[in-house]
Write an enzyme that holds these catalytic residues in place. Structure first.
Site, PDB file in Angstrom:
ATOM      1  N   ASP A 110      27.022 -19.032  22.285  1.00 40.08           N
ATOM      2  CA  ASP A 110      27.497 -17.788  22.856  1.00 40.08           C
ATOM      3  C   ASP A 110      28.259 -16.912  21.869  1.00 40.08           C
ATOM      4  O   ASP A 110      29.471 -16.745  21.941  1.00 40.08           O
ATOM      5  CB  ASP A 110      28.371 -18.067  24.082  1.00 40.08           C
ATOM      6  CG  ASP A 110      28.377 -16.876  25.028  1.00 40.08           C
ATOM      7  OD1 ASP A 110      27.936 -15.793  24.601  1.00 40.08           O
ATOM      8  OD2 ASP A 110      28.831 -17.030  26.166  1.00 40.08           O
ATOM      9  N   GLU A 149      23.378 -15.618  24.351  1.00 43.91           N
ATOM     10  CA  GLU A 149      23.251 -14.999  25.671  1.00 43.91           C
ATOM     11  C   GLU A 149      24.080 -13.718  25.832  1.00 43.91           C
ATOM     12  O   GLU A 149      23.785 -12.900  26.678  1.00 43.91           O
ATOM     13  CB  GLU A 149      23.531 -15.994  26.799  1.00 43.91           C
ATOM     14  CG  GLU A 149      24.945 -16.444  26.952  1.00 43.91           C
ATOM     15  CD  GLU A 149      25.128 -17.206  28.277  1.00 43.91           C
ATOM     16  OE1 GLU A 149      24.405 -16.929  29.228  1.00 43.91           O
ATOM     17  OE2 GLU A 149      25.999 -18.080  28.325  1.00 43.91           O
ATOM     18  N   ASN A 150      25.126 -13.565  25.035  1.00 46.79           N
ATOM     19  CA  ASN A 150      25.934 -12.340  25.139  1.00 46.79           C
ATOM     20  C   ASN A 150      26.094 -11.639  23.782  1.00 46.79           C
ATOM     21  O   ASN A 150      27.119 -11.021  23.517  1.00 46.79           O
ATOM     22  CB  ASN A 150      27.323 -12.680  25.685  1.00 46.79           C
ATOM     23  CG  ASN A 150      27.282 -13.239  27.086  1.00 46.79           C
ATOM     24  OD1 ASN A 150      26.783 -12.607  28.003  1.00 46.79           O
ATOM     25  ND2 ASN A 150      27.760 -14.454  27.247  1.00 46.79           N
ATOM     26  N   HIS A 193      20.364 -14.551  32.215  1.00 53.19           N
ATOM     27  CA  HIS A 193      20.172 -13.118  32.500  1.00 53.19           C
ATOM     28  C   HIS A 193      19.013 -12.530  31.696  1.00 53.19           C
ATOM     29  O   HIS A 193      18.971 -11.335  31.473  1.00 53.19           O
ATOM     30  CB  HIS A 193      21.438 -12.334  32.156  1.00 53.19           C
ATOM     31  CG  HIS A 193      22.665 -12.848  32.817  1.00 53.19           C
ATOM     32  ND1 HIS A 193      22.848 -12.799  34.174  1.00 53.19           N
ATOM     33  CD2 HIS A 193      23.764 -13.444  32.310  1.00 53.19           C
ATOM     34  CE1 HIS A 193      24.029 -13.335  34.474  1.00 53.19           C
ATOM     35  NE2 HIS A 193      24.589 -13.734  33.351  1.00 53.19           N
ATOM     36  N   HIS A 198      21.219 -25.073  29.920  1.00 54.77           N
ATOM     37  CA  HIS A 198      22.061 -23.979  30.414  1.00 54.77           C
ATOM     38  C   HIS A 198      22.433 -24.305  31.858  1.00 54.77           C
ATOM     39  O   HIS A 198      21.580 -24.309  32.744  1.00 54.77           O
ATOM     40  CB  HIS A 198      21.261 -22.679  30.339  1.00 54.77           C
ATOM     41  CG  HIS A 198      22.096 -21.487  30.047  1.00 54.77           C
ATOM     42  ND1 HIS A 198      22.860 -21.366  28.922  1.00 54.77           N
ATOM     43  CD2 HIS A 198      22.296 -20.340  30.749  1.00 54.77           C
ATOM     44  CE1 HIS A 198      23.490 -20.209  28.935  1.00 54.77           C
ATOM     45  NE2 HIS A 198      23.178 -19.571  30.027  1.00 54.77           N
ATOM     46  N   HIS A 252      26.828 -22.237  28.733  1.00 54.33           N
ATOM     47  CA  HIS A 252      27.026 -21.318  29.875  1.00 54.33           C
ATOM     48  C   HIS A 252      28.419 -21.407  30.499  1.00 54.33           C
ATOM     49  O   HIS A 252      28.840 -20.457  31.140  1.00 54.33           O
ATOM     50  CB  HIS A 252      25.966 -21.556  30.964  1.00 54.33           C
ATOM     51  CG  HIS A 252      26.112 -20.672  32.167  1.00 54.33           C
ATOM     52  ND1 HIS A 252      25.741 -19.347  32.165  1.00 54.33           N
ATOM     53  CD2 HIS A 252      26.605 -20.920  33.408  1.00 54.33           C
ATOM     54  CE1 HIS A 252      25.991 -18.823  33.361  1.00 54.33           C
ATOM     55  NE2 HIS A 252      26.519 -19.748  34.127  1.00 54.33           N
ATOM     56  N   HIS A 306      31.503 -21.627  29.131  1.00 53.82           N
ATOM     57  CA  HIS A 306      32.603 -20.952  28.436  1.00 53.82           C
ATOM     58  C   HIS A 306      33.828 -21.818  28.154  1.00 53.82           C
ATOM     59  O   HIS A 306      34.968 -21.358  28.300  1.00 53.82           O
ATOM     60  CB  HIS A 306      33.044 -19.698  29.199  1.00 53.82           C
ATOM     61  CG  HIS A 306      31.924 -18.760  29.498  1.00 53.82           C
ATOM     62  ND1 HIS A 306      31.205 -18.109  28.531  1.00 53.82           N
ATOM     63  CD2 HIS A 306      31.393 -18.362  30.681  1.00 53.82           C
ATOM     64  CE1 HIS A 306      30.292 -17.357  29.090  1.00 53.82           C
ATOM     65  NE2 HIS A 306      30.375 -17.492  30.391  1.00 53.82           N
TER      66      HIS A 306
END
Ligand SMILES: [Fe+2]
Length: 267
Positions: A8, A39-40, A68, A156, A181, A183
């Site tokens: 991430d 993913e971000n 997403h 994930h 996923h 965090h």
């Protein structure tokens, strides 16, 4: 054989921090492969093609993706569809549109092959997916360990129970499973008696003094009033934290060592 796994890479601060730290880490740990979850990487929920290419230039072997993936699909589809794309998406998403479904990737270094599989859990992820256990087993059946040298899996997920279940399920079938996923960097790295190494979350690379990635002042009222009328702002502080693991796998596929590391710095 050593793999560095980052999870991430968040927004421009995460990309800049990775750019700064990765060359030193690759040299220090004599890494053979680098795997990164993105993913971000552009912003909350997505990565665009431009940033995938930017990360690719840092000598990353495989980028894994996110739940997403369809939210901004038009901005990444072109990159995903390239034959040499380094980005893979969860292999067990329903594939109604007959898309070329890159749920795994084999990368090679010094005549040795690493298979990276990316799947997503069914529980609390708000997506309809095929059974992840069966899907990962199917991929491994098609790419057994006599065809590739090592297999690792990015799962994930929201809950750790299914992730632990999957890790035991894959003992003897793969070398390492890591969760993404949720965090947080977990303190549960473990090598099962038989074979496989695991850690239930690697955590993020993001602004250190933030609420996940948001500026605290912009989210404070949501906590106090439960009213979601305020715009959430990105945290602009230049302090970052980069979290990652270095995984060592031996020649007979077994996980030898898992080292988890956190680096703080300022841009
Ligand atoms: Fe996610």
């Amino acid at each position: 054989m050593k793999i560095l796994i980052f999870w991430d890479i968040y927004w421009r601060i995460g990309r800049a921090a990775l750019k700064k730290e990765l060359p030193k880490l690759k040299e220090k740990f004599e890494a053979d492969f680098v795997v990164v979850n993105v993913e971000n990487a552009t912003s909350w929920r997505w990565i665009i093609e431009k940033h995938a290419i930017e990360l690719e230039k840092l000598w990353i072997d495989v980028m894994t993706s996110w739940d997403h993936v369809f939210d901004n699909f038009d901005k990444i589809k072109n990159y995903l569809d390239k034959p040499d794309s380094k980005l893979i998406r969860c292999a067990n998403f329903y594939n109604d549109e007959n898309l070329e479904w890159k749920g795994y990737k084999i990368v090679e270094n010094n005549w040795k092959k690493l298979l990276v599989i990316h799947i997503m859990d069914e529980t609390f992820m708000n997506h309809k997916v095929d059974n992840p256990f069966k899907k990962v087993e199917e991929i491994i059946k098609n790419n057994p360990l006599w065809k590739v040298d090592w297999i690792i899996v990015d799962f994930h997920k929201e809950v750790t129970s299914s992730w632990y279940g999957l890790s035991f399920f894959l003992d003897w079938k793969a070398s390492f499973v890591f969760g993404t996923h949720t965090h947080i960097q977990t303190n549960d790295e473990l090598i099962l008696e038989n074979w496989i190494g695991l850690i239930s979350d690697v955590w993020m690379s993001w602004p250190l003094y933030s609420v996940i990635w948001a500026d605290y002042a912009s989210v404070k009222n949501r906590f106090l009033t439960w009213i979601n009328k305020w715009k959430i702002n990105q945290c602009l502080d230049r302090n970052y934290v980069v979290n990652w693991v270095c995984v060592e796998l031996d020649e007979d596929w077994k996980c030898k060592n898992i080292e988890k590391i956190r680096i703080r710095g300022e841009l």
